[in-house]
Design a protein around this motif. Structure first.
Motif, PDB file in Angstrom:
ATOM      1  N   THR A   1      -7.090  10.580   3.408  1.00 33.82           N
ATOM      2  CA  THR A   1      -5.951  10.317   2.532  1.00 33.82           C
ATOM      3  C   THR A   1      -6.306   9.149   1.615  1.00 33.82           C
ATOM      4  O   THR A   1      -6.912   8.161   2.057  1.00 33.82           O
ATOM      5  N   THR A   2      -5.952   9.255   0.346  1.00 33.26           N
ATOM      6  CA  THR A   2      -6.245   8.190  -0.610  1.00 33.26           C
ATOM      7  C   THR A   2      -5.047   7.249  -0.721  1.00 33.26           C
ATOM      8  O   THR A   2      -3.908   7.703  -0.947  1.00 33.26           O
ATOM      9  N   TYR A   3      -5.307   5.963  -0.531  1.00 32.17           N
ATOM     10  CA  TYR A   3      -4.275   4.925  -0.600  1.00 32.17           C
ATOM     11  C   TYR A   3      -4.533   4.028  -1.811  1.00 32.17           C
ATOM     12  O   TYR A   3      -5.694   3.751  -2.169  1.00 32.17           O
ATOM     13  N   ASN A   4      -3.454   3.563  -2.419  1.00 33.76           N
ATOM     14  CA  ASN A   4      -3.538   2.477  -3.392  1.00 33.76           C
ATOM     15  C   ASN A   4      -3.137   1.205  -2.663  1.00 33.76           C
ATOM     16  O   ASN A   4      -2.067   1.136  -2.046  1.00 33.76           O
ATOM     17  N   VAL A   5      -4.007   0.193  -2.709  1.00 40.93           N
ATOM     18  CA  VAL A   5      -3.772  -1.068  -2.000  1.00 40.93           C
ATOM     19  C   VAL A   5      -3.789  -2.194  -3.037  1.00 40.93           C
ATOM     20  O   VAL A   5      -4.753  -2.316  -3.813  1.00 40.93           O
ATOM     21  N   ARG A   6      -2.741  -2.997  -3.053  1.00 36.32           N
ATOM     22  CA  ARG A   6      -2.656  -4.083  -4.033  1.00 36.32           C
ATOM     23  C   ARG A   6      -2.240  -5.382  -3.364  1.00 36.32           C
ATOM     24  O   ARG A   6      -1.536  -5.387  -2.346  1.00 36.32           O
ATOM     25  N   LEU A   7      -2.697  -6.499  -3.939  1.00 37.27           N
ATOM     26  CA  LEU A   7      -2.287  -7.851  -3.540  1.00 37.27           C
ATOM     27  C   LEU A   7      -1.496  -8.462  -4.697  1.00 37.27           C
ATOM     28  O   LEU A   7      -1.915  -8.366  -5.861  1.00 37.27           O
ATOM     29  N   VAL A   8      -0.370  -9.085  -4.363  1.00 39.64           N
ATOM     30  CA  VAL A   8       0.505  -9.659  -5.393  1.00 39.64           C
ATOM     31  C   VAL A   8       0.810 -11.111  -5.023  1.00 39.64           C
ATOM     32  O   VAL A   8       1.256 -11.404  -3.904  1.00 39.64           O
ATOM     33  N   ILE A   9       0.565 -12.009  -5.971  1.00 42.55           N
ATOM     34  CA  ILE A   9       0.879 -13.434  -5.798  1.00 42.55           C
ATOM     35  C   ILE A   9       2.244 -13.719  -6.411  1.00 42.55           C
ATOM     36  O   ILE A   9       2.566 -13.253  -7.513  1.00 42.55           O
ATOM     37  N   THR A  10       3.045 -14.464  -5.685  1.00 44.44           N
ATOM     38  CA  THR A  10       4.312 -14.967  -6.229  1.00 44.44           C
ATOM     39  C   THR A  10       4.124 -16.440  -6.592  1.00 44.44           C
ATOM     40  O   THR A  10       3.654 -17.232  -5.763  1.00 44.44           O
TER      41      THR A  10
ATOM     42  N   PHE B   1       0.847  -1.195   0.000  1.00 45.23           N
ATOM     43  CA  PHE B   1       0.000   0.000   0.000  1.00 45.23           C
ATOM     44  C   PHE B   1       0.880   1.242   0.000  1.00 45.23           C
ATOM     45  O   PHE B   1       2.014   1.237   0.480  1.00 45.23           O
ATOM     46  N   ALA B   2       0.319   2.320  -0.571  1.00 43.33           N
ATOM     47  CA  ALA B   2       1.064   3.584  -0.662  1.00 43.33           C
ATOM     48  C   ALA B   2       0.084   4.735  -0.698  1.00 43.33           C
ATOM     49  O   ALA B   2      -1.055   4.602  -1.177  1.00 43.33           O
ATOM     50  N   ILE B   3       0.519   5.909  -0.173  1.00 45.10           N
ATOM     51  CA  ILE B   3      -0.280   7.140  -0.240  1.00 45.10           C
ATOM     52  C   ILE B   3      -0.122   7.724  -1.637  1.00 45.10           C
ATOM     53  O   ILE B   3       0.993   7.955  -2.106  1.00 45.10           O
ATOM     54  N   ILE B   4      -1.241   7.957  -2.302  1.00 45.70           N
ATOM     55  CA  ILE B   4      -1.175   8.568  -3.630  1.00 45.70           C
ATOM     56  C   ILE B   4      -1.775   9.973  -3.639  1.00 45.70           C
ATOM     57  O   ILE B   4      -1.621  10.698  -4.614  1.00 45.70           O
ATOM     58  N   ARG B   5      -2.452  10.350  -2.524  1.00 48.09           N
ATOM     59  CA  ARG B   5      -3.002  11.699  -2.474  1.00 48.09           C
ATOM     60  C   ARG B   5      -3.413  12.037  -1.050  1.00 48.09           C
ATOM     61  O   ARG B   5      -4.074  11.251  -0.393  1.00 48.09           O
ATOM     62  N   TYR B   6      -2.990  13.222  -0.579  1.00 48.29           N
ATOM     63  CA  TYR B   6      -3.448  13.744   0.704  1.00 48.29           C
ATOM     64  C   TYR B   6      -4.640  14.655   0.449  1.00 48.29           C
ATOM     65  O   TYR B   6      -4.511  15.701  -0.197  1.00 48.29           O
ATOM     66  N   GLY B   7      -5.824  14.267   0.958  1.00 54.37           N
ATOM     67  CA  GLY B   7      -6.994  15.115   0.821  1.00 54.37           C
ATOM     68  C   GLY B   7      -7.226  15.502  -0.620  1.00 54.37           C
ATOM     69  O   GLY B   7      -7.371  14.668  -1.509  1.00 54.37           O
ATOM     70  N   GLU B   8      -7.242  16.842  -0.870  1.00 50.29           N
ATOM     71  CA  GLU B   8      -7.451  17.342  -2.224  1.00 50.29           C
ATOM     72  C   GLU B   8      -6.157  17.861  -2.837  1.00 50.29           C
ATOM     73  O   GLU B   8      -6.175  18.612  -3.814  1.00 50.29           O
TER      74      GLU B   8
END
Length: 554
Positions: free
Chosen positions: A205-214, A169-176
């Motif tokens: 805060t807007t987060y991008n959340v991803r799941l990754v399979i190995t 997960f990572a922050i991609i935007r704070y508020g506006e």
């Protein structure tokens, strides 16, 4: 035709009720000729088809100088403006023709309510459809009690090809604020589970959340081994001040202030309004613009203004207090003629039984100056450990030309040591420095004319006092089974007056069940307090001798 030179003033504006007030018509001050019979009170509601409405006729009396009229049951959702017309009297009749009075600005009569917090439960759920051919059959992000819950499922036909699973997960935007084009991801390895909760995230805060399979399986594309989505955490109260509060216009009864928003990271949530707090008003003013005109004010008067940014959750902190002054208005008629000092022109003529002769030539004379009154509004404008900034206003009655001001000041603990400085007659501020920290000073300011100094205005003020420096560590001299003798060296402070030495003893054998020290104090127990005159030189002190030192027994 008679007419008031000023529009009526608005006071007590509370939830559909307000008071109109005005000063009665005076021939030497206002417009037109009298005598006066009536005042006509008119109101107009914004966007109303009915236009101006006559509310009341109020009779004029010479004995009344101030008039007031209370309006009730106004529409709290509406905005109104008002005017006062003056009707003259012609003998025993009222004149039909009148001159319309000056009109106020529109006033809101909104019922202001305290800002309340929105419910804590701002739960949302956002499902995301995995791409065709994905190993994932479902993926969902939810906001639950302020945390982000991640739920997913993997096609059971591919259980044997999944080597491991990780959540990033990572922050991609704070508020506006603008989106981050290069976000930094944090990664967490996951065990055999289909749900995970991310907590302690930053609000709004807007987060991008991803799941990754190995997987070691070579024929599975990367796009089929991951899913991702974006989600925004709940809003919170603003944490930042509005900025750059300034005055952009003013009249004798109003001023307009403008400002800028807090930093985008400090807004906490979607914008709702601004609350404007003005000294002398029991309720706030609200607006959705980044400016506000405050009306109904006293002429040439200072008002303190603070502004808060408000979102759906609540109001942010009020901006630092700033003072704005309304403009000057027309002066009232003089009540006292001052004769000192002044220039007088004198001429004389003689009279006989036949009448008056011609005037003599003019002779001019100047009356003597007198002692001035005390300056007014003496105030401290700046303060630190060694300086005090002062400002004042000229005496109301100068009795001449003020040539200088005498500023006297002294430490109240050293009454005999009074110091003096002066400023020119046009300078009404100064900075007193080289003062002692943490001391109370008496300050006096007197004005001077050619006659001499008048009475002073005065005040008392403290200089700042900062945290004292650490004293030298005590030294062990000797000890017995029950006592310890230490030496203490005196301290010379430059941050304020020295009031006491406090000795703490820390027993390292005491367990967690014993008394704990107060937060912010040194470790151990307060054992003794010594006054400055008890530690004038290196002093020996015995711990454990059972003596009482300033109400504390060792």
């Amino acid at each position: 035709l008679p007419k008031l030179v000023e529009q009526p003033k608005i006071t007590n504006n509370k939830c559909g009720n307000l008071t109109l007030s005005w000063i009665g018509w005076v021939e030497d001050v206002d417009i037109g000729k009298g005598p006066i019979a009536q005042y006509l009170v008119w109101q107009e509601k914004m966007n109303s088809s009915s236009g101006w409405t006559l509310i009341r006729n109020i009779s004029h009396t010479d004995a009344t100088t101030q008039y007031a009229f209370n309006l009730t049951s106004l529409d709290p959702e509406g905005e109104y403006r008002f005017r006062i017309d003056v009707r003259a009297q012609d003998g025993d009749k009222l004149m039909e023709e009148i001159s319309k009075g000056f009109v106020t600005d529109y006033y809101s009569v909104e019922c202001f309510k305290p800002t309340t917090s929105a419910p804590n439960d701002q739960s949302t759920t956002t499902p995301f459809k995995p791409p065709v051919g994905s190993l994932f059959t479902s993926y969902r992000l939810s906001v639950v009690n302020g945390s982000v819950q991640v739920d997913w499922s993997i096609d059971s036909n591919y259980d044997d090809v999944v080597d491991s699973l990780a959540l990033s997960f990572a922050i991609i935007r704070y508020g506006e604020c603008d989106r981050d084009t290069n976000p930094v991801y944090s990664s967490l390895p996951l065990s055999n589970t289909t749900s995970y909760t991310l907590s302690s995230l930053i609000k709004w805060t807007t987060y991008n959340v991803r799941l990754v399979i190995t997987s070691s399986q070579q024929n599975i594309y990367d796009v089929h081994k991951q899913v991702e989505g974006e989600i925004t955490t709940p809003e919170t109260e603003p944490s930042g001040f509005v900025k750059s509060v300034s005055e952009i216009a003013k009249t004798s009864s109003s001023f307009t202030v403008s400002w800028n928003d807090p930093d985008c990271r400090q807004k906490g949530g979607a914008f709702l309004r601004y609350d404007v707090v003005v000294s002398g008003f029991s309720q706030n003013f609200s607006t959705t613009d980044r400016f506000k005109q405050i009306t109904g004010l006293q002429t040439h008067t200072d008002y303190n203004v603070q502004i808060a940014y408000v979102n759906n959750i609540g109001a942010g902190p009020l901006s630092p207090m700033q003072s704005f002054k309304t403009g000057e208005g027309l002066p009232a008629a003089p009540t006292t003629l001052m004769l000192t000092p002044s220039i007088r022109s004198i001429t004389v003529r003689a009279r006989t039984g036949a009448g008056y002769g011609n005037y003599s030539s003019h002779q001019s004379t100047v009356t003597q100056e007198d002692y001035p009154d005390a300056p007014t509004s003496l105030a401290v404008t700046f303060r630190n450990e060694s300086c005090l900034g002062l400002s004042w206003r000229a005496p109301i009655v100068t009795n001449g030309v003020v040539s200088s001001y005498l500023i006297s000041y002294q430490d109240t603990t050293q009454a005999s040591q009074e110091l003096n400085t002066t400023t020119g007659g046009l300078i009404r501020s100064t900075l007193l420095c080289l003062l002692q920290p943490g001391r109370r000073y008496q300050i006096k300011v007197a004005a001077k004319t050619s006659r001499g100094f008048g009475d002073p205005d005065h005040l008392f003020e403290y200089t700042e006092q900062s945290t004292p420096t650490s004293p030298p560590a005590p030294k062990k001299i000797r000890s017995t089974a029950t006592t310890i003798v230490i030496s203490i060296d005196p301290v010379i402070l430059t941050t304020g007056p020295l009031t006491a030495y406090v000795i703490y003893v820390h027993d390292f054998t005491v367990g967690s069940g014993k008394r704990k020290r107060a937060v912010g104090n040194p470790p151990g127990v307060e054992t003794a307090i010594l006054l400055p005159n008890e530690v004038l030189t290196t002093t020996f002190f015995t711990i454990g001798d059972e003596k009482i030192y300033n109400s504390i027994q060792k």
